[in-house]
Design a protein around this motif. Structure first.
Motif, mmCIF file in Angstrom:
data_model
loop_
_atom_site.group_PDB
_atom_site.id
_atom_site.type_symbol
_atom_site.label_atom_id
_atom_site.label_comp_id
_atom_site.label_asym_id
_atom_site.label_seq_id
_atom_site.Cartn_x
_atom_site.Cartn_y
_atom_site.Cartn_z
ATOM 1 N N GLU A 415 43.951 52.162 52.292
ATOM 2 C CA GLU A 415 45.305 51.364 52.170
ATOM 3 C C GLU A 415 46.384 52.178 51.319
ATOM 4 O O GLU A 415 47.482 51.427 51.544
ATOM 5 C CB GLU A 415 44.797 50.102 51.238
ATOM 6 C CG GLU A 415 43.644 49.235 52.204
ATOM 7 C CD GLU A 415 42.978 48.321 51.207
ATOM 8 O OE1 GLU A 415 43.267 48.289 49.931
ATOM 9 O OE2 GLU A 415 42.080 47.482 51.577
ATOM 10 N N LYS A 416 46.143 52.943 50.329
ATOM 11 C CA LYS A 416 47.159 53.997 49.706
ATOM 12 C C LYS A 416 47.834 53.031 48.848
ATOM 13 O O LYS A 416 48.214 53.573 47.742
ATOM 14 C CB LYS A 416 48.143 54.490 50.764
ATOM 15 C CG LYS A 416 47.415 55.462 51.592
ATOM 16 C CD LYS A 416 48.600 56.259 52.667
ATOM 17 C CE LYS A 416 48.075 57.059 53.490
ATOM 18 N NZ LYS A 416 48.967 57.759 54.316
ATOM 19 N N GLN A 417 47.909 51.722 49.037
ATOM 20 C CA GLN A 417 48.513 50.992 47.856
ATOM 21 C C GLN A 417 47.777 50.022 46.759
ATOM 22 O O GLN A 417 46.914 49.179 47.742
ATOM 23 C CB GLN A 417 49.899 49.882 48.582
ATOM 24 C CG GLN A 417 50.844 50.559 49.109
ATOM 25 C CD GLN A 417 51.684 49.830 49.637
ATOM 26 O OE1 GLN A 417 51.789 48.611 49.697
ATOM 27 N NE2 GLN A 417 52.902 50.296 50.005
ATOM 28 N N TRP A 418 47.267 50.324 45.906
ATOM 29 C CA TRP A 418 46.180 50.032 44.993
ATOM 30 C C TRP A 418 46.517 48.874 43.955
ATOM 31 O O TRP A 418 46.745 49.299 42.831
ATOM 32 C CB TRP A 418 45.474 51.136 44.385
ATOM 33 C CG TRP A 418 44.929 52.118 45.503
ATOM 34 C CD1 TRP A 418 44.357 51.958 46.493
ATOM 35 C CD2 TRP A 418 45.353 53.571 45.372
ATOM 36 N NE1 TRP A 418 44.151 53.040 47.394
ATOM 37 C CE2 TRP A 418 44.741 54.033 46.700
ATOM 38 C CE3 TRP A 418 45.969 54.372 44.695
ATOM 39 C CZ2 TRP A 418 45.063 55.475 47.036
ATOM 40 C CZ3 TRP A 418 46.023 55.667 44.979
ATOM 41 C CH2 TRP A 418 45.526 55.955 46.276
ATOM 42 N N SER A 419 47.118 47.800 44.313
ATOM 43 C CA SER A 419 47.417 46.564 43.396
ATOM 44 C C SER A 419 46.106 45.839 43.460
ATOM 45 O O SER A 419 45.909 45.132 44.690
ATOM 46 C CB SER A 419 48.626 45.994 44.221
ATOM 47 O OG SER A 419 48.796 44.837 43.148
ATOM 48 N N ILE A 420 45.218 45.803 42.771
ATOM 49 C CA ILE A 420 44.007 44.885 42.765
ATOM 50 C C ILE A 420 44.299 43.640 41.979
ATOM 51 O O ILE A 420 44.710 43.587 40.662
ATOM 52 C CB ILE A 420 42.833 46.072 41.954
ATOM 53 C CG1 ILE A 420 42.982 47.219 42.558
ATOM 54 C CG2 ILE A 420 41.691 45.189 42.047
ATOM 55 C CD1 ILE A 420 42.588 47.447 43.866
ATOM 56 N N ILE A 421 43.935 42.657 42.607
ATOM 57 C CA ILE A 421 44.134 41.365 42.414
ATOM 58 C C ILE A 421 42.749 40.619 41.652
ATOM 59 O O ILE A 421 41.949 40.717 42.454
ATOM 60 C CB ILE A 421 44.595 40.397 43.327
ATOM 61 C CG1 ILE A 421 45.951 40.773 43.747
ATOM 62 C CG2 ILE A 421 45.068 38.986 42.703
ATOM 63 C CD1 ILE A 421 47.071 41.310 42.868
ATOM 64 N N LEU A 422 42.789 40.110 40.324
ATOM 65 C CA LEU A 422 41.716 39.474 39.890
ATOM 66 C C LEU A 422 41.775 38.137 39.525
ATOM 67 O O LEU A 422 43.117 37.566 39.321
ATOM 68 C CB LEU A 422 41.231 40.227 38.613
ATOM 69 C CG LEU A 422 40.867 41.560 38.579
ATOM 70 C CD1 LEU A 422 40.544 42.064 37.085
ATOM 71 C CD2 LEU A 422 39.910 42.196 39.505
ATOM 72 N N SER A 423 40.994 37.264 39.963
ATOM 73 C CA SER A 423 41.179 35.963 39.903
ATOM 74 C C SER A 423 40.468 35.289 38.611
ATOM 75 O O SER A 423 39.280 35.875 38.144
ATOM 76 C CB SER A 423 40.507 35.087 41.118
ATOM 77 O OG SER A 423 41.035 35.455 42.434
ATOM 78 N N ALA A 424 40.967 34.553 37.997
ATOM 79 C CA ALA A 424 40.532 33.991 36.784
ATOM 80 C C ALA A 424 39.175 33.071 36.859
ATOM 81 O O ALA A 424 38.980 32.305 37.886
ATOM 82 C CB ALA A 424 41.465 33.166 36.123
ATOM 83 N N LYS A 425 38.158 33.375 36.115
ATOM 84 C CA LYS A 425 37.034 32.566 35.875
ATOM 85 C C LYS A 425 37.324 30.874 36.063
ATOM 86 O O LYS A 425 38.283 30.756 34.994
ATOM 87 C CB LYS A 425 36.062 33.006 35.175
ATOM 88 C CG LYS A 425 35.392 34.300 35.347
ATOM 89 C CD LYS A 425 34.331 34.882 34.468
ATOM 90 C CE LYS A 425 33.686 36.051 35.038
ATOM 91 N NZ LYS A 425 32.560 36.599 33.962
ATOM 92 N N LYS A 426 36.555 29.909 36.532
ATOM 93 C CA LYS A 426 36.718 28.915 36.294
ATOM 94 C C LYS A 426 35.826 28.479 34.787
ATOM 95 O O LYS A 426 34.916 28.750 34.891
ATOM 96 C CB LYS A 426 36.066 27.865 37.285
ATOM 97 C CG LYS A 426 36.834 28.085 38.670
ATOM 98 C CD LYS A 426 35.993 27.157 39.689
ATOM 99 C CE LYS A 426 36.753 27.212 41.185
ATOM 100 N NZ LYS A 426 36.144 26.547 42.132
ATOM 101 N N GLN A 427 36.782 27.874 34.038
ATOM 102 C CA GLN A 427 36.102 27.784 32.428
ATOM 103 C C GLN A 427 35.706 26.282 32.631
ATOM 104 O O GLN A 427 36.337 25.271 32.805
ATOM 105 C CB GLN A 427 37.128 27.924 31.596
ATOM 106 C CG GLN A 427 37.908 29.290 31.583
ATOM 107 C CD GLN A 427 36.938 30.455 31.255
ATOM 108 O OE1 GLN A 427 35.937 30.039 30.644
ATOM 109 N NE2 GLN A 427 37.138 31.520 31.674
ATOM 110 N N ASP A 428 34.264 26.235 32.204
ATOM 111 C CA ASP A 428 33.903 24.761 31.813
ATOM 112 C C ASP A 428 34.331 24.429 30.485
ATOM 113 O O ASP A 428 34.941 25.026 29.816
ATOM 114 C CB ASP A 428 32.356 24.976 31.478
ATOM 115 C CG ASP A 428 31.642 25.379 32.888
ATOM 116 O OD1 ASP A 428 32.116 25.155 33.815
ATOM 117 O OD2 ASP A 428 30.724 26.285 32.723
#
Length: 603
Positions: A415-428
């Motif tokens: 892919e060469k473009q390394w923008s890593i997206i993380l999703s916030a955990k659902k908080q109880d």
């Protein structure tokens, strides 16, 4: 979908293998002919008495195929590409496809309950079982093989309704959706769901909607007296009591298929995605489909990996676990072959919050359990050197309060473009604690710095280097108000950063993080206590935990690292409670160094 007749979960091994066209991005091409020779040598040398058919392919291209041994030893008939092998539980894939086909057509809801389809059993809890829970083996049902009605009438079972009569009074082992237990009963019930929704007999439905549409001309639910020279006869050396077999296979397994038919299925379902256009990935867990079958004289397996379009199928008419062992060995051969064809990698990128797009500071990045890892900088960027021996592994991106992301290293290179997206955990919602009596207070750990204490230099200046020790609370639940760590010495002129780590105890070693967000202290202290306060938001602890600190900055080099890293006070200890790791997401190792940490708690 993670399915295994004997409960074996080795998905992690499969996830290690990453085979992609990304080698072209480094100016290299994949030597498939070399792989074919290596796989042939493996079978000839380590599995020379193998009886069955093998297929290894990628994206519709066959890398290796072989049929050997006898389909019928008495007649000296050889196994061939069109030989029909008993699949045992690998046949569950036809039920999965039938269910998902009905979902795709809008005729079935995965979250619908059994009572919606008129399926009623003696245990009232079965009314709450959903189709999804049946697919994932979380319904609460188990097996039926030892039920007297089955053992007495197995040879007469040739329709789904007859099976239902056998276990209509079998109770659930647990409430639906609360645990995992491999279940053949659950898949028979799925067969009944198919009948109720489609209006067709299960066997006629699979023949029409699966076999015919996929062109699987060598697949069938054959009666025992229909097994002729087209079929492989099971060869078994096992001596234990034989489980009676039904008149023919059913929705929980027992169909027959050739390796060429399995190839057609993989091509249409996974490679082309033409059979299930929308719901094919419902079959996957972490990007992998894995299914095995095992019975006397029958050992089968099928694995497909989305990232790589790689698939391995083994159909054997001999005792298990030959298909599992052979697949493991082929994976290692492919790993070694590809490692020899690639170069070292350097990945540079940024880790971002999926909702806000803002950089995530000090995210942990690495290959789990290996000595390769780092952490993102304060601006979310990262740089990581990866030796070629790890080119087929998976890189993990992890940050407190976010879901982990796993990416194949080869795909990242491509892919060469390394923008890593993380999703916030659902908080109880936080539990509101009402104290019935005044809580006691205590300070655990090292209230004072021992005159015998030394200073620990950890991790060679690599981000993610950590030192933790086990804390037992006086009583549970306990509420943490403050954690303090003692710095023995610090030669760094600028400020340094330490992150607090509080982790669950997983079989006496550090496990999952208990914290939901990073707690980082920036300090210039030369000697003394560094404090992490929870007074505004006390942390509830219901079990023993590991507490310690993590170095999250990158030293310029190993020489300057010793002056850049503050030394944490410690004492020598022979207890099993202290652990260190030298890289981000690396292995935890037992340590005789017990860090000087004190914890203020209420209980």
């Amino acid at each position: 979908m993670m399915i295994n007749e004997r409960g074996l979960k080795w998905i992690g091994l499969v996830m290690m293998l990453q085979l992609t066209s990304a080698f072209g991005t480094t100016g290299q091409t994949v030597d498939y002919s070399g792989m074919e020779r290596a796989l042939e040598h493996l079978v000839d040398s380590a599995f020379n008495d193998f009886s069955g058919s093998i297929l290894v392919g990628r994206a519709g291209r066959t890398i290796f195929s072989m049929s050997r041994g006898h389909s019928n030893g008495l007649k000296q008939l050889n196994n061939k590409a069109d030989t029909r092998f008993g699949l045992a539980s690998l046949g569950k894939i036809f039920t999965m496809l039938g269910i998902l086909k009905l979902v795709e057509e809008g005729r079935l809801d995965l979250d619908a309950k059994m009572e919606a389809y008129g399926l009623v059993f003696d245990d009232a809890r079965t009314r709450d079982i959903t189709v999804r829970q049946l697919l994932l083996h979380t319904s609460g049902w188990g097996h039926y093989w030892d039920h007297p009605k089955y053992t007495q009438h197995a040879d007469a079972l040739d329709r789904v309704s007859a099976y239902l009569e056998i276990f209509e009074d079998i109770p659930l082992d647990f409430a639906p959706g609360t645990a995992y237990q491999y279940s053949n009963i659950g898949y028979v019930v799925l067969g009944a769901v198919i009948e109720r929704v489609s209006g067709m007999d299960y066997y006629a439905f699979v023949q029409s909607e699966v076999f015919n549409k996929l062109g699987m001309v060598n697949s069938a639910f054959a009666y025992h007296d229909e097994v002729d020279d087209r079929y492989a006869i099971p060869h078994s050396k096992q001596q234990e009591a034989i489980i009676p077999t039904s008149a023919r296979g059913g929705a929980d397994g027992g169909a027959y298929a050739s390796i060429t038919d399995i190839q057609k299925l993989v091509q249409a379902v996974f490679v082309e995605k033409s059979y299930l256009k929308k719901h094919w990935n419902t079959l996957l867990i972490d990007g992998v489909f894995e299914l095995q079958g095992a019975f006397r004289g029958v050992s089968t397996s099928l694995i497909y990996q989305e990232d790589t379009d790689l698939y391995i199928a083994v159909l054997a008419n001999e005792d298990p676990p030959v298909s599992e062992n052979l697949t493991r060995s082929m994976i290692e051969v492919l790993r070694a072959s590809l490692a020899a064809q690639t170069q070292d990698f350097r990945l540079n990128g940024v880790v971002k919050d999926g909702k806000t797009g803002t950089p995530i500071a000090f995210a942990n990045i690495g290959i789990e359990g290996k000595g390769v890892g780092t952490a993102s900088t304060a601006s979310g960027t990262f740089a990581l050197e990866i030796p070629r021996s790890y080119a087929m592994d998976t890189l993990v991106f992890s940050a407190l309060g976010y879901e982990k992301v796993r990416r194949s290293i080869q795909n990242l290179v491509r892919e060469k473009q390394w923008s890593i997206i993380l999703s916030a955990k659902k908080q109880d919602l936080n539990e509101v604690v009402v104290y019935g009596q005044k809580l006691l207070k205590a300070t655990l750990g090292s209230r004072m710095v021992s005159p015998m204490a030394s200073g620990a230099y950890i991790g060679g200046g690599r981000p993610g280097a950590s030192l933790v020790t086990l804390f037992q609370m006086p009583r549970y639940p306990a509420y943490l108000d403050r954690v303090a760590v003692h710095v023995r010495s610090n030669k760094k002129e600028q400020s340094f950063k330490l992150r607090l780590r509080i982790m669950k105890a997983d079989r006496t070693i550090p496990g999952d993080d208990l914290l939901e967000r990073s707690r980082i202290v920036t300090s210039k202290i030369k000697k003394g206590w560094i404090e992490f306060s929870f007074e505004d938001e006390p942390l509830t602890v219901n079990e023993p935990v590991f507490i310690g600190v993590e170095w999250i900055e990158q030293a310029n080099n190993r020489v300057t690292a010793r002056s850049a890293f503050p030394r944490i006070s410690y004492v020598e200890s022979k207890s099993d409670g202290a652990f260190t790791r030298t890289t981000s997401l690396g292995n935890w190792n037992k340590s005789t160094i017990k860090p000087t940490i004190k914890v203020d708690v209420r209980f």
